[in-house]
Motif scaffolding. Structure first.
Motif, PDB file in Angstrom:
ATOM      1  N   GLN A  47       3.127   8.423  -0.188  1.00 33.61           N
ATOM      2  CA  GLN A  47       3.656   6.953   0.199  1.00 33.61           C
ATOM      3  C   GLN A  47       3.405   6.654   1.652  1.00 33.61           C
ATOM      4  N   PRO A  48       2.711   5.475   1.906  1.00 41.81           N
ATOM      5  CA  PRO A  48       2.342   4.956   3.034  1.00 41.81           C
ATOM      6  C   PRO A  48       3.651   4.301   3.896  1.00 41.81           C
ATOM      7  N   VAL A  49       4.154   4.843   4.794  1.00 41.38           N
ATOM      8  CA  VAL A  49       5.449   4.125   5.514  1.00 41.38           C
ATOM      9  C   VAL A  49       5.377   3.811   6.991  1.00 41.38           C
ATOM     10  N   GLY A  50       3.838   3.884   7.362  1.00 39.52           N
ATOM     11  CA  GLY A  50       3.692   3.596   8.885  1.00 39.52           C
ATOM     12  C   GLY A  50       3.989   1.832   9.200  1.00 39.52           C
ATOM     13  N   PRO A  51       3.714   1.632  10.308  1.00 43.74           N
ATOM     14  CA  PRO A  51       3.759   0.243  10.610  1.00 43.74           C
ATOM     15  C   PRO A  51       2.477  -0.556   9.847  1.00 43.74           C
ATOM     16  N   SER A  52       3.130  -1.783   9.528  1.00 41.69           N
ATOM     17  CA  SER A  52       2.328  -2.708   8.812  1.00 41.69           C
ATOM     18  C   SER A  52       1.010  -3.277   9.595  1.00 41.69           C
ATOM     19  N   LEU A 140      -8.621   1.475  -4.935  1.00 42.57           N
ATOM     20  CA  LEU A 140      -8.904   0.122  -4.567  1.00 42.57           C
ATOM     21  C   LEU A 140      -8.890  -0.202  -3.175  1.00 42.57           C
ATOM     22  N   ASN A 141      -9.081   1.029  -2.381  1.00 41.60           N
ATOM     23  CA  ASN A 141      -8.709   0.969  -0.855  1.00 41.60           C
ATOM     24  C   ASN A 141      -9.999  -0.016  -0.065  1.00 41.60           C
ATOM     25  N   ALA A 142     -11.260   0.392  -0.696  1.00 49.30           N
ATOM     26  CA  ALA A 142     -12.187  -0.260  -0.100  1.00 49.30           C
ATOM     27  C   ALA A 142     -12.295  -1.713  -0.414  1.00 49.30           C
ATOM     28  N   THR A 143     -11.761  -2.007  -1.460  1.00 48.63           N
ATOM     29  CA  THR A 143     -11.513  -3.526  -1.808  1.00 48.63           C
ATOM     30  C   THR A 143     -10.449  -4.442  -1.102  1.00 48.63           C
ATOM     31  N   VAL A 144      -9.445  -3.316  -0.828  1.00 47.23           N
ATOM     32  CA  VAL A 144      -8.365  -3.835   0.169  1.00 47.23           C
ATOM     33  C   VAL A 144      -8.777  -4.259   1.489  1.00 47.23           C
ATOM     34  N   LYS A 145      -9.563  -3.301   1.973  1.00 42.77           N
ATOM     35  CA  LYS A 145     -10.016  -3.640   3.309  1.00 42.77           C
ATOM     36  C   LYS A 145     -10.936  -4.706   3.277  1.00 42.77           C
ATOM     37  N   TYR A 146     -11.798  -4.984   2.073  1.00 41.42           N
ATOM     38  CA  TYR A 146     -12.844  -6.041   2.051  1.00 41.42           C
ATOM     39  C   TYR A 146     -11.816  -7.393   2.027  1.00 41.42           C
ATOM     40  N   ALA A 147     -10.708  -7.236   1.520  1.00 38.53           N
ATOM     41  CA  ALA A 147      -9.806  -8.548   1.579  1.00 38.53           C
ATOM     42  C   ALA A 147      -9.452  -8.703   2.785  1.00 38.53           C
ATOM     43  N   ALA A 148      -9.105  -7.671   3.560  1.00 37.65           N
ATOM     44  CA  ALA A 148      -8.229  -7.866   4.803  1.00 37.65           C
ATOM     45  C   ALA A 148      -9.205  -8.138   5.747  1.00 37.65           C
ATOM     46  N   ASP A 149     -10.467  -7.980   5.714  1.00 32.20           N
ATOM     47  CA  ASP A 149     -11.485  -8.105   6.718  1.00 32.20           C
ATOM     48  C   ASP A 149     -11.702  -9.701   6.520  1.00 32.20           C
ATOM     49  N   ARG A 150     -11.321 -10.601   5.427  1.00 32.88           N
ATOM     50  CA  ARG A 150     -11.526 -11.774   5.023  1.00 32.88           C
ATOM     51  C   ARG A 150     -10.181 -12.603   5.453  1.00 32.88           C
ATOM     52  N   SER A 163      -4.044   2.267   1.342  1.00 34.02           N
ATOM     53  CA  SER A 163      -4.850   1.558   2.276  1.00 34.02           C
ATOM     54  C   SER A 163      -3.840   1.289   3.247  1.00 34.02           C
ATOM     55  N   GLU A 164      -4.339   1.411   4.565  1.00 29.50           N
ATOM     56  CA  GLU A 164      -3.369   0.953   5.835  1.00 29.50           C
ATOM     57  C   GLU A 164      -3.194  -0.614   5.610  1.00 29.50           C
TER      58      GLU A 164
END
Length: 390
Positions: A47-52, A140-150, A163-164
């Motif tokens: 479970q990812p619980v670090g800073p958003s 889905l992590n690579a796609t989440v990064k693709y979205a974040a970059d945009r 994904s972070e």
């Protein structure tokens, strides 16, 4: 017995159980909530619980915003209830507030490659944010990064993405699974054979809850896991799987722990098997709750782990706050499972209820993490998202 006791933690250990790395971000939250839901020994280790990553985010466009909902499955009553809440309650309300223009919905039918393609298409079509549900935690992590970059944040409800760049919301499934199993253990007097019905193996919500269930059952040395099958969070699938298991395992069976949405199918399998009135753990399906309403001694409590209307309202609230620049503090917003007693049920359901109902019990926003006193604590600049004026 609580999960903390089962794991052998003392009060002193609880005070230091959060490692320094884990404390970053979490140290800004209510300490009681952190101890109860984010303690490392009570949490799915993935479970990812670090800073958003979205703490200082500002939406690239002003409202009204275009939202994508990349659903991974549509084949059970839970997904239907969540979609009904989205289309008939959430979208009209937020369009009337002038904050949403449209919601584009896709369905991938549990195919990761299809969901990835659909998410990328949503980004390319200009959505401002994407909601996903109950997906594979890593695919889905690579796609989440693709979205974040945009400049497009992705919000995962009813389970997490690792994904972070994702923002996640759910109950603490490991705690929920443990509490459900412990309720069954206590009802059996700490002794008996139990069949475990998983959800969809490989999804974060299913795997986390399953881990908690096994820990809860293992807390009593005289409880034996008689078997495990996958109900796929679908009544028809669970009914068939449990029927086959019962037909090939004629020995003593004392209870069944099942993940919603599948308890109606398991109840039907038991009733058709001629094996007696075997207790089945009940979640949020109204048909199964109706059976308990008419048979008060059947089980001792039900647990609401993912009420669909409340779940999609929660992630929508988190998404709108993030788009408004409120700044989520941590990657995952976790809430408590809600225990329902028979008295609680009798207050909202009469004996004239329908045992074939496909609908779900809503516990209400205030009990599902959306009381402002609770949810505000997860944001750096909290405010009423419905009152937002750009």
């Amino acid at each position: 017995m609580t999960l903390k006791r089962y794991l052998g933690l003392t009060a002193a250990l609880l005070a230091v159980a959060i490692s320094p790395a884990l404390a970053e971000g979490l140290d800004e939250l209510n300490p009681a909530v952190v101890e109860r839901l984010y303690n490392k020994d009570m949490l799915d280790p993935m479970q990812p619980v670090g800073p958003s990553a979205w703490r200082e985010f500002k939406a690239k466009n002003p409202p009204p915003w275009k939202i994508g909902y990349a659903s991974s499955y549509a084949g059970n009553t839970w997904r239907a209830a969540a979609m009904d809440e989205l289309q008939n309650t959430i979208i009209p309300e937020w369009q009337s507030l002038g904050l949403v223009s449209e919601v584009v919905v896709t369905q991938s039918n549990l195919n990761d490659a299809t969901q990835i393609q659909q998410m990328r298409q949503l980004v390319d079509q200009g959505v401002d944010a994407i909601i996903v549900c109950c997906s594979n935690p890593t695919a889905l992590n690579a796609t989440v990064k693709y979205a974040a970059d945009r400049g497009v944040p992705v919000f995962s409800m009813t389970g997490y993405l690792t994904s972070e760049y994702s923002v996640n919301s759910s109950v603490n499934y490991q705690v929920a699974g443990y509490e459900i199993a412990r309720e069954v253990v206590e009802q059996l007097g700490g002794k008996g054979n139990v069949l475990v019905v998983e959800g969809i193996p490989g999804t974060s919500g299913s795997d986390s809850q399953h881990r908690g269930v096994l820990a809860g059952l293992a807390s009593s040395p005289d409880i034996r896991v008689a078997g495990q099958v996958a109900g796929m969070w679908t009544d028809q699938v669970a009914q068939g799987e449990v029927q086959r298991w019962l037909a090939t395992n004629p020995g003593q069976l004392d209870a069944i722990v099942v993940q919603s949405a599948a308890e109606m199918g398991v109840l039907r399998a038991v009733q058709q098997s001629g094996r007696g009135n075997i207790p089945v753990a009940i979640g949020g399906e109204l048909g199964a709750l109706c059976y308990w309403r008419k048979n008060p001694d059947y089980i001792t409590a039900a647990y609401q782990v993912w009420p669909p209307a409340d779940e999609i309202q929660l992630i929508w609230n988190i998404m709108m706050r993030t788009l408004q620049g409120q700044g989520p503090k941590v990657q995952s917003v976790l809430v408590d499972p809600v225990k329902i007693t028979h008295q609680d049920l009798a207050e909202v359901m009469g004996e004239d209820c329908n045992e074939d109902s496909p609908d779900w019990l809503a516990v209400g926003a205030s009990r599902w993490g959306q009381d402002p006193a609770y949810l505000d604590d997860f944001f750096l600049r909290p405010a009423d998202p419905r009152a937002y004026k750009p």
